[in-house]
Design a protein around this motif. Structure first.
Motif: not given
Length: 103
Positions: A18-20, A22, A39-42, A47, A80-81
């Motif tokens: 997944a890419r994030y 931040c 950090c959010r998924k984007s 990575k 990340p979450g």
């Protein structure tokens, strides 16, 4: 008789990482600078396996001739979450803040 070179081997499919994206934010909490990173998924991010916030504070020292000393603080490494948070002490000012990441 089949030779080993002609057999197709099945490779287990790996999940796409997944890419994030931040970001770090700073605000005052009871007069003390407090920094938080998240950090959010984007689709256009990078990575990230862990992240933390970096906060640089100017601590005021001295009574007669006060002077500032830069003090670097780091939040804990988190996934990340989650959010990474750190606070400066009293009698200090915010100089800069940023997010550090591990791939």
């Amino acid at each position: 008789m089949a030779t080993g070179a002609g057999l197709a081997t099945a490779v287990p499919a790996q999940a796409a990482a997944a890419r994030y994206t931040c970001k770090a934010e700073v605000h005052l909490d009871l007069g003390r600078p407090k920094a938080t990173s998240s950090c959010r998924k984007s689709g256009s991010g990078k990575k990230v396996s862990k992240h933390r916030v970096k906060l640089v504070c100017d601590v005021v020292r001295g009574r007669g001739t006060p002077h500032e000393i830069p003090w670097i603080l780091f939040g804990p490494w988190v996934k990340p979450g989650q959010k990474s948070t750190v606070m400066c002490g009293f009698s200090s000012f915010t100089r800069s803040w940023s997010v550090e990441t591990k791939a």
